[in-house]
Design an enzyme around this catalytic site. Structure first.
Site, PDB file in Angstrom:
ATOM      1  CG  ASP A  10      -2.299   0.617   0.871  1.00 60.17           C
ATOM      2  OD1 ASP A  10      -2.318   1.805   0.503  1.00 60.17           O
ATOM      3  OD2 ASP A  10      -3.313  -0.075   0.959  1.00 60.17           O
TER       4      ASP A  10
ATOM      5  CG  HIS B 179      -4.563   2.108  -1.984  1.00 58.95           C
ATOM      6  ND1 HIS B 179      -4.586   2.756  -0.771  1.00 58.95           N
ATOM      7  CD2 HIS B 179      -5.847   2.090  -2.414  1.00 58.95           C
ATOM      8  CE1 HIS B 179      -5.830   3.110  -0.478  1.00 58.95           C
ATOM      9  NE2 HIS B 179      -6.611   2.728  -1.475  1.00 58.95           N
TER      10      HIS B 179
ATOM     11  CD  GLU C 194     -10.227   3.784  -0.458  1.00 55.67           C
ATOM     12  OE1 GLU C 194     -11.117   3.952   0.385  1.00 55.67           O
ATOM     13  OE2 GLU C 194      -9.031   3.601  -0.145  1.00 55.67           O
TER      14      GLU C 194
END
Length: 767
Positions: A204, A292, A352
């Protein structure tokens, strides 16, 4: 099986289960979690001694590894392994093969006074049977201390199989790193509670945790960081709770800087995978892309569209799907991951994604025109499709978070549903032909702070959404809970966050039958086992008080303990209770305004949450006089991002509605908003009322111009309580609620004189 042995077994069963209908399962005697599909209690018990034999017939040789695991389990208590034989006799434990069992991981277990029989078709089923046997054995086998010379098993007959094929737990090792020793401990607990999937979030923005030989900088640089804002928050919290302290074993000095991090070599991970496989747990790796990826991008800046790193409007800059060099990197990384992990699945996240840099990229505009892509969501789907085809060439299946649906995905991808506010996502996925794993944020994100309602909420989670028909329901593989570790910096804190919630999920996805009352009784026995396994579980909640309490003359603090062996200790000087603080072993009379802090302590030394109770003296609030009130409350709706309820006072309402109960008006469709409820409560009788306000995100309740509950700020669904002294009649009512995005919860209940909390009646609400 030989005819003679069949006759003996049948005779023993008849002897053990004579008049079985009269026996009732005892939650303490059969404290099994998850509860079996079918359990019939028996009479008597089987005693394992040094003379007991372990029978493994020729046809059961596929269970040799499981037999060795059972030997190891029993040896703890008996100090030497059982003698292994090929034919069952009296005083033996038989591992029996049965090819008529059709359910994957299915098994049967019979404990009779003369013999124990474990039957399965697959090694996984036999392993699950052994875990059931393990839970029936005394807790002493876990502690390895004061183990008796003989072990007693209660007589029982069990037929068991899982309700769902995907029974998972997720652990984020990127935000904060966890050692391989802890992974093994975690795997042992998964095995105990019959989970079969471990989803490891390996990469991440905050850290890259798996060695990739072709790109050594991913771990040389990407696995280490100076303390970030999340670390700083944890360090501050550690001043009051040592479980928030960053673990020193993951802090090093590099190039004159204090760095936090760590990573797994491929050899490390091979050992973890092997350990999990022996317990029939599949380890699923997640390499998050295209978003990410900051840890990778900082090591290799060529991965972005413009060479820049950092944050966009909402999320970090992603890798660029419009450059072939990006796909070369992704395929090289995933090739090593595919070779390392035997799992049929590889998770790529795909959630995201900050697409601003894509929209501004000339290369992306050219690619979108070339491929006929209408928007950047379809550009993400283009990336996902290419990666999926590559994984298929490696014999792997792709999993991604449900954002993949937005630009369209192939029906062969597996969707992990997390955005609970996008309620129709599972239905869309099922109708597209995708298999779905349920992991909604509002229930199964175990990084959300637990409260007294958490176990209930997890236990009553419905794996299959109500709007799916029988055919669509077949798309649901099962469920898992996720542990995101931004604010979970230590192993002890991780234990606290997922345990005992994990046991509730275990029963939901294995048994799929709701029996919350017996589950709670069985769980009481499991706290002893967890303590023996050195699990720093969350001590169950104390009850019998409100955080903000009031009295008119005097009050009595009488604590309701969830476990008999807890010791309650308290302070009145503002300090946190310690193991040496005064014991609260009888009701405490309150006659003056005061602040009491209390906590429960277990015999093993675990400390529960610290509760702060503020006592205030109040007169009964005088009712107001209002003419011609109408039913319901007025609710002013504000569109915008509010960190606290008071920020709405500086804004102008977008609209105002009348609501008949305390709920967000159905017209509130914005992702981020606030609501102010105004009106009166028509109080039926004078008394001290307790109100319970559950909010995600924040809420503030005032009644009779008095602060009752302050549950403000951006946080997960947490209940807080407060009291107010009210006279019969109309009392002013003000409730401010803010939602910061990602789905909301708003509940208001009340009680009077210690009654069970109830929803505030619609008939009370006036404006």
């Amino acid at each position: 099986m030989h005819k003679q042995l069949c006759f003996i077994t049948l005779f023993l069963l008849l002897l053990s289960f004579n008049n079985i209908a009269a026996a009732q399962p005892s939650p303490a005697k059969y404290a099994l979690i998850p509860y079996p599909t079918s359990l019939t209690p028996g009479y008597g018990s089987f005693t394992v001694t040094a003379d007991t034999k372990l029978a493994l017939p020729k046809e059961s040789r596929i269970f040799e590894k499981e037999a060795a695991q059972l030997q190891e389990l029993l040896q703890i208590g008996l100090e030497k392994p059982l003698t292994q034989i090929k034919k069952a006799t009296a005083n033996s434990i038989l591992l029996q093969y049965d090819n008529t069992i059709t359910a994957a991981e299915g098994y049967s277990l019979i404990v009779a006074p003369q013999q124990v029989t474990l039957t399965a078709k697959e090694p996984a089923g036999m392993f699950r049977a052994i875990q059931t046997l393990r839970q029936l054995l005394p807790v002493s086998i876990e502690s390895k201390q004061q183990v008796p010379a003989q072990l007693t098993l209660p007589a029982v007959q069990i037929e068991d199989q899982p309700a769902y094929s995907w029974r998972g737990m997720h652990l984020d090792v990127s935000r904060h790193f966890f050692s391989t020793d802890y992974l093994r401990k975690f795997i042992d607990l998964l095995a105990l509670y019959k989970f079969n999937k471990l989803h490891l979030h390996l990469t991440d923005d905050q850290g890259w945790r798996i060695e990739i030989k072709k790109y050594p900088k991913l771990t040389e640089a990407g696995a280490w960081r100076t303390f970030n804002n999340q670390d700083s928050i944890c360090i501050e919290k550690s001043k009051e709770n040592p479980d928030f302290a960053l673990e020193e074993k993951h802090i090093v000095q590099k190039n004159g800087k204090t760095m936090y991090g760590g990573f797994y070599t491929q050899e490390d991970m091979k050992e973890v995978i092997k350990y999990a496989a022996a317990r029939h747990i599949e380890v699923i790796p997640e390499i998050d892309m295209p978003g990410h990826m900051m840890a990778a991008i900082k090591a290799y800046p060529f991965l972005t569209c413009d060479g820049n790193t950092g944050w966009g409007k909402d999320f970090s800059t992603p890798i660029c799907p419009c450059n072939e060099s990006t796909f070369e990197f992704a395929e090289n990384v995933l090739s090593e991951i595919a070779a390392l992990f035997p799992s049929q699945y590889i998770h790529i996240g795909a959630d995201e994604v900050e697409k601003t840099s894509w929209a501004q990229s000339a290369a992306c505009k050219e690619l979108m025109q070339q491929e006929g892509l209408k928007n950047v969501n379809e550009l993400q789907s283009y990336f996902v499709h290419r990666i999926e085809k590559f994984l298929e060439s490696k014999g792997k299946k792709l999993i991604g978070w449900d954002e993949m649906l937005e630009g369209g995905i192939s029906p062969t991808a597996t969707v992990m549903y997390w955005r609970s506010w996008v309620a129709d996502a599972p239905l869309k996925a099922a109708r597209n032909g995708n298999q779905v794993i349920m992991t909604p944020v509002n229930t199964l994100y175990f990084d959300a702070l637990p409260d007294k309602n958490s176990l209930y909420n997890v236990y009553h989670f419905n794996v299959v959404p109500a709007d799916l028909n029988a055919n669509e329901a077949k798309s649901i593989l099962g469920a898992q809970a996720n542990i995101w570790t931004e604010y979970i910096p230590s192993e002890n804190r991780a234990d606290y966050m997922y345990m005992p919630r994990m046991t509730a999920l275990a029963e939901v996805i294995w048994t799929n039958k709701k029996s919350y009352g017996t589950y709670q009784e069985r769980l009481k026995e499991h706290y002893k086992r967890l303590a023996a396994l050195d699990v720093h579980y969350r001590v169950p909640d104390l009850a019998g008080f409100a955080e903000e309490s009031v009295f008119t003359d005097k009050a009595t603090l009488s604590i309701q303990k969830p476990l008999d062996n807890l010791v309650i200790r308290y302070t009145t000087d503002g300090s946190a209770p310690k193991s040496s603080s005064v014991t609260l072993d009888k009701p405490l009379e309150i006659t003056q305004p005061s602040t009491i802090k209390l906590a429960a302590f277990t015999p093993e030394g675990l400390k529960g949450d610290t509760y702060k109770i503020n006592y205030k003296k109040q007169e009964y609030a005088t009712p107001v006089q209002a003419k011609a009130t109408r039913k319901g409350l007025r609710s002013s709706y504000f569109i915008g991002y509010f960190k606290t309820a008071s920020e709405m006072n500086k804004a102008t309402a977008n609209d105002t509605y009348t609501v008949n109960n305390v709920q967000v008006p159905e017209q509130a469709s914005a992702d981020k908003f606030g609501v102010q409820f105004r009106g009166y409560l028509e109080i039926p009788e004078t008394g001290i009322y307790t109100f319970y306000l559950t909010c995600d995100d924040g809420g503030v309740l005032r009644i009779a111009n008095r602060m009752v509950v302050d549950n403000d700020g951006l946080h997960s669904a947490i209940e807080k309580s407060g009291q107010v002294a009210l006279s019969k009649g109309l009392q002013t009512f003000e409730l401010d609620f803010v939602e910061g995005g990602g789905g909301y919860t708003l509940k208001l209940k009340y009680s009077k004189d210690g009654s069970e909390p109830l929803n505030v009646p619609e008939s009370w609400l006036r404006h």
